[in-house]
Design a protein around this motif. Structure first.
Motif, PDB file in Angstrom:
ATOM      1  N   PRO A 151      -4.218  -3.288   2.133  1.00 32.04           N
ATOM      2  CA  PRO A 151      -4.669  -4.671   1.919  1.00 32.04           C
ATOM      3  C   PRO A 151      -3.769  -5.716   2.573  1.00 32.04           C
ATOM      4  CG  PRO A 151      -4.695  -3.445  -0.148  1.00 32.04           C
ATOM      5  CD  PRO A 151      -3.993  -2.585   0.858  1.00 32.04           C
ATOM      6  N   VAL A 152      -2.451  -5.473   2.566  1.00 24.62           N
ATOM      7  CA  VAL A 152      -1.490  -6.409   3.163  1.00 24.62           C
ATOM      8  C   VAL A 152      -0.662  -5.644   4.187  1.00 24.62           C
ATOM      9  CG1 VAL A 152       0.450  -7.957   2.734  1.00 24.62           C
ATOM     10  CG2 VAL A 152      -1.376  -7.735   1.014  1.00 24.62           C
ATOM     11  N   GLN A 153      -0.528  -6.217   5.387  1.00 25.38           N
ATOM     12  CA  GLN A 153       0.203  -5.544   6.461  1.00 25.38           C
ATOM     13  C   GLN A 153       1.230  -6.507   7.055  1.00 25.38           C
ATOM     14  OE1 GLN A 153      -2.823  -2.074   7.697  1.00 25.38           O
ATOM     15  NE2 GLN A 153      -2.958  -3.831   9.069  1.00 25.38           N
ATOM     16  N   VAL A 154       2.413  -5.955   7.359  1.00 25.63           N
ATOM     17  CA  VAL A 154       3.581  -6.780   7.654  1.00 25.63           C
ATOM     18  C   VAL A 154       4.344  -6.226   8.854  1.00 25.63           C
ATOM     19  CG1 VAL A 154       5.740  -7.718   6.702  1.00 25.63           C
ATOM     20  CG2 VAL A 154       3.781  -7.293   5.185  1.00 25.63           C
ATOM     21  N   GLU A 155       4.899  -7.119   9.668  1.00 27.46           N
ATOM     22  CA  GLU A 155       5.795  -6.758  10.773  1.00 27.46           C
ATOM     23  C   GLU A 155       7.218  -7.174  10.403  1.00 27.46           C
ATOM     24  OE1 GLU A 155       6.753  -4.957  14.289  1.00 27.46           O
ATOM     25  OE2 GLU A 155       4.764  -5.063  13.363  1.00 27.46           O
ATOM     26  N   TRP A 156       8.172  -6.236  10.594  1.00 29.12           N
ATOM     27  CA  TRP A 156       9.564  -6.532  10.236  1.00 29.12           C
ATOM     28  C   TRP A 156      10.499  -5.749  11.124  1.00 29.12           C
ATOM     29  CZ3 TRP A 156      12.650  -4.071   5.799  1.00 29.12           C
ATOM     30  CH2 TRP A 156      13.831  -4.794   5.567  1.00 29.12           C
ATOM     31  N   ILE A 157      11.746  -5.918  11.041  1.00 24.75           N
ATOM     32  CA  ILE A 157      12.928  -5.541  11.802  1.00 24.75           C
ATOM     33  C   ILE A 157      12.792  -4.661  13.039  1.00 24.75           C
ATOM     34  CG2 ILE A 157      14.484  -5.932   9.876  1.00 24.75           C
ATOM     35  CD1 ILE A 157      14.632  -2.923   9.419  1.00 24.75           C
ATOM     36  N   GLY A 158      11.765  -3.844  13.193  1.00 29.01           N
ATOM     37  CA  GLY A 158      11.725  -2.940  14.337  1.00 29.01           C
ATOM     38  C   GLY A 158      11.370  -3.616  15.644  1.00 29.01           C
ATOM     39  N   TYR A 159      10.821  -4.837  15.578  1.00 26.97           N
ATOM     40  CA  TYR A 159      10.420  -5.533  16.804  1.00 26.97           C
ATOM     41  C   TYR A 159      10.864  -6.984  16.697  1.00 26.97           C
ATOM     42  CZ  TYR A 159       7.596  -6.167  21.046  1.00 26.97           C
ATOM     43  OH  TYR A 159       7.178  -6.401  22.334  1.00 26.97           O
ATOM     44  N   GLU A 407       0.503 -11.390  -4.627  1.00 23.61           N
ATOM     45  CA  GLU A 407      -0.163 -12.360  -5.508  1.00 23.61           C
ATOM     46  C   GLU A 407      -1.207 -13.156  -4.737  1.00 23.61           C
ATOM     47  OE1 GLU A 407       3.177 -14.521  -6.938  1.00 23.61           O
ATOM     48  OE2 GLU A 407       3.613 -13.104  -8.568  1.00 23.61           O
ATOM     49  N   ALA A 408      -0.893 -13.535  -3.503  1.00 21.27           N
ATOM     50  CA  ALA A 408      -1.861 -14.264  -2.682  1.00 21.27           C
ATOM     51  C   ALA A 408      -3.094 -13.401  -2.429  1.00 21.27           C
ATOM     52  CB  ALA A 408      -1.227 -14.692  -1.372  1.00 21.27           C
ATOM     53  N   TRP A 409      -2.874 -12.108  -2.115  1.00 24.21           N
ATOM     54  CA  TRP A 409      -4.020 -11.223  -1.860  1.00 24.21           C
ATOM     55  C   TRP A 409      -4.864 -11.072  -3.121  1.00 24.21           C
ATOM     56  CZ3 TRP A 409      -5.913  -6.536  -3.638  1.00 24.21           C
ATOM     57  CH2 TRP A 409      -6.948  -5.982  -2.872  1.00 24.21           C
ATOM     58  N   ARG A 411      -5.417 -13.231  -5.280  1.00 26.43           N
ATOM     59  CA  ARG A 411      -6.212 -14.458  -5.414  1.00 26.43           C
ATOM     60  C   ARG A 411      -7.260 -14.574  -4.321  1.00 26.43           C
ATOM     61  NH1 ARG A 411      -0.898 -16.699  -5.817  1.00 26.43           N
ATOM     62  NH2 ARG A 411      -1.168 -17.582  -3.730  1.00 26.43           N
ATOM     63  N   GLY A 412      -7.282 -13.616  -3.406  1.00 27.10           N
ATOM     64  CA  GLY A 412      -8.204 -13.709  -2.260  1.00 27.10           C
ATOM     65  C   GLY A 412      -7.718 -14.684  -1.214  1.00 27.10           C
ATOM     66  N   GLU A 413      -6.409 -14.887  -1.154  1.00 28.74           N
ATOM     67  CA  GLU A 413      -5.835 -15.862  -0.232  1.00 28.74           C
ATOM     68  C   GLU A 413      -4.799 -15.197   0.672  1.00 28.74           C
ATOM     69  OE1 GLU A 413      -4.049 -18.783  -2.724  1.00 28.74           O
ATOM     70  OE2 GLU A 413      -5.946 -19.439  -3.645  1.00 28.74           O
ATOM     71  N   LYS A 414      -4.327 -15.989   1.622  1.00 31.37           N
ATOM     72  CA  LYS A 414      -3.222 -15.574   2.487  1.00 31.37           C
ATOM     73  C   LYS A 414      -2.178 -16.678   2.446  1.00 31.37           C
ATOM     74  CE  LYS A 414      -2.251 -13.998   7.214  1.00 31.37           C
ATOM     75  NZ  LYS A 414      -2.841 -13.705   8.548  1.00 31.37           N
ATOM     76  N   LEU A 415      -0.921 -16.310   2.375  1.00 29.34           N
ATOM     77  CA  LEU A 415       0.136 -17.305   2.316  1.00 29.34           C
ATOM     78  C   LEU A 415       0.159 -18.170   3.567  1.00 29.34           C
ATOM     79  CD1 LEU A 415       3.074 -15.139   0.918  1.00 29.34           C
ATOM     80  CD2 LEU A 415       1.747 -16.845  -0.345  1.00 29.34           C
ATOM     81  N   ALA A 416       0.501 -19.424   3.398  1.00 29.60           N
ATOM     82  CA  ALA A 416       0.686 -20.304   4.543  1.00 29.60           C
ATOM     83  C   ALA A 416       2.058 -20.026   5.162  1.00 29.60           C
ATOM     84  CB  ALA A 416       0.589 -21.756   4.091  1.00 29.60           C
ATOM     85  N   SER A 417       2.210 -20.387   6.419  1.00 34.13           N
ATOM     86  CA  SER A 417       3.482 -20.176   7.098  1.00 34.13           C
ATOM     87  C   SER A 417       4.600 -20.944   6.421  1.00 34.13           C
ATOM     88  CB  SER A 417       3.360 -20.631   8.561  1.00 34.13           C
ATOM     89  OG  SER A 417       4.609 -20.583   9.195  1.00 34.13           O
ATOM     90  N   ASP A 418       5.784 -20.331   6.386  1.00 40.65           N
ATOM     91  CA  ASP A 418       6.983 -21.014   5.903  1.00 40.65           C
ATOM     92  C   ASP A 418       7.569 -21.946   6.967  1.00 40.65           C
ATOM     93  OD1 ASP A 418       7.013 -19.866   3.384  1.00 40.65           O
ATOM     94  OD2 ASP A 418       8.295 -18.194   3.983  1.00 40.65           O
TER      95      ASP A 418
END
Length: 421
Positions: A151-159, A407-409, A411-418
């Motif tokens: 449901p939620v997919q993330v990119e981190w440290i490897g690239y 929590e955003a997912w 609610r059916g939402e996606k977080l806004a950019s920081d």
């Protein structure tokens, strides 16, 4: 092949930031878009506070920067609130860092699985947040991510760049790497860790810091342990100018490719054309990790590459007490060292806005031997007290970020950019 080209694009001049991002998006249009399709997660429990299943996908759960950076993360995960599941592209199981396997709740070796088979395993494991630690590097499984197995997919440290993909929801960064108003481009939504996106865990065998070698030799030794592909013509020209401005100085370059005689001859020839005599160059091939750390004791000042900065290379140099001179660029890859220096309070002294300032800064530091001695003793304690070396707090911050995503997912939402525009 496409990912290999994108990886190497990170070596181009900082002025080409938009073009590099466009290339990543073109790759996604060609390879990701045909795989995009609606995915039904209607049966997934949307309880925002339940235990979450976090999946990490990488080909680098080994003696590799990603493996080292991940050790403390997996060790300190709150196992009451988060299940840790690793999907490993390491072809030789014996090369996996034992600490990683021991810290995981489950482990799947996926090298020989098709994307469809991998997606099926991830869905059956009901992974809630799937984290990619490869990007466009070797052994990535980005086309599995394109099929949206979680449901939620993330990119981190490897690239160190946006993947260009729309199926990956978030890109984890930090305020120093991705400053507000910096104009960095992402297909994912960038979200902040409070201080740093890296958590450095030095190996137990790391040697003690030694005094600057100039105190014995009488002459300055510059060094770079980065990959040779990062030494562009612009970098080589800057380094040559630094060597010309610091009499009797030498340059140590250490990289795996230097085991090849032809590669050594070509690098020597490049600097000879810049009027740097071969006897001022010390070219070294790979060694054991311990020996590499020992060799930092022979370096007075590390010269960072640009725009493709060091990542783990910078962290290791700093841990060994070696000041790293860098250029603070305008992209993730060109601000990795700046972020590390900012976290130890040395960015104002060692990070510079352009090539001319970088050259002048390196020369000025080389002439201030008292300051070199001070930095040699200060850097490791500064680092040890910084967010770079607080793994338990780092993991709590990371878990809080995962919880926000979840929590955003729910609610059916996606977080806004920081990141502010």
């Amino acid at each position: 092949m496409g990912s290999n080209i994108l990886f190497e694009c990170n070596n181009v001049s900082q002025q080409e930031r938009e073009a590099v991002f466009h290339r990543h998006c073109e790759w996604a249009t060609h390879f990701e878009t045909p795989l995009l399709a609606p995915v039904d997660f209607s049966t997934r429990d949307r309880d925002p506070v339940r235990k979450l299943r976090i999946g990490y996908v990488s080909g680098d759960f080994t003696l590799h920067p990603v493996g080292f950076l991940l050790r403390d993360i997996l060790r300190y995960h709150d196992k009451g609130g988060f299940g840790v599941h690793c999907f490993s592209m390491v072809i030789r199981a014996e090369e996996v860092l034992p600490e990683l396997r021991e810290s995981a709740d489950s482990w799947d070796d996926i090298f020989f699985l098709s994307d469809e088979e991998l997606v099926d395993i991830i869905r059956k494991a009901e992974i809630d947040i799937l984290v990619d630690l490869s990007g466009h590097t070797a052994f990535n499984r980005l086309l599995a991510f394109a099929r949206q197995p979680a449901p939620v997919q993330v990119e981190w440290i490897g690239y160190f760049h946006s993947t260009g993909m729309t199926s990956i929801d978030y890109f984890i960064t930090d305020p120093h790497t991705t400053p507000s108003g910096g104009g960095q481009l992402f297909s994912e939504t960038p979200l902040y860790m409070p201080h740093t996106r890296f958590c450095y865990g030095p190996p137990a065998y790391a040697p003690e810091v030694v005094t600057p070698p100039v105190e014995k030799s009488g002459s300055i030794t510059f060094g770079s342990f980065n990959r040779l592909s990062k030494i562009t013509d612009e970098v080589a020209n800057a380094w040559a100018r630094i060597l010309h401005a610091v009499p009797d100085s030498r340059l140590v370059v250490k990289a795996g490719a230097l085991a090849d005689t032809t590669v050594r001859e070509r690098l020597t020839a490049r600097f000879t054309k810049l009027d740097i005599s071969p006897d001022r160059m010390d070219l070294r091939e790979n060694s054991s990790h311990y020996e590499m750390l020992v060799q930092y004791g022979e370096i007075d000042i590390a010269l960072d590459t640009f725009p493709f900065n060091g990542g783990m290379t910078t962290l290791e140099a700093l841990w060994m007490g070696v000041p790293v001179v860098t250029i603070a660029g305008n992209s993730v890859v060109s601000r990795q060292t700046f972020s590390a220096l900012a976290n130890i309070g040395l960015a104002d002294e060692l990070a510079f806005p352009n090539v001319e300032a970088y050259i002048q800064g390196a020369v000025a530091l080389a002439s201030d031997r008292a300051r070199l001695g001070e930095l040699r003793q200060q850097i490791r304690p500064r680092m040890a007290a910084s967010p770079l070396r607080q793994p338990e707090q780092f993991v709590r911050d990371l878990e809080a970020l995962y919880r926000r995503m979840w929590e955003a997912w729910c609610r059916g939402e996606k977080l806004a950019s920081d990141i502010a525009p």
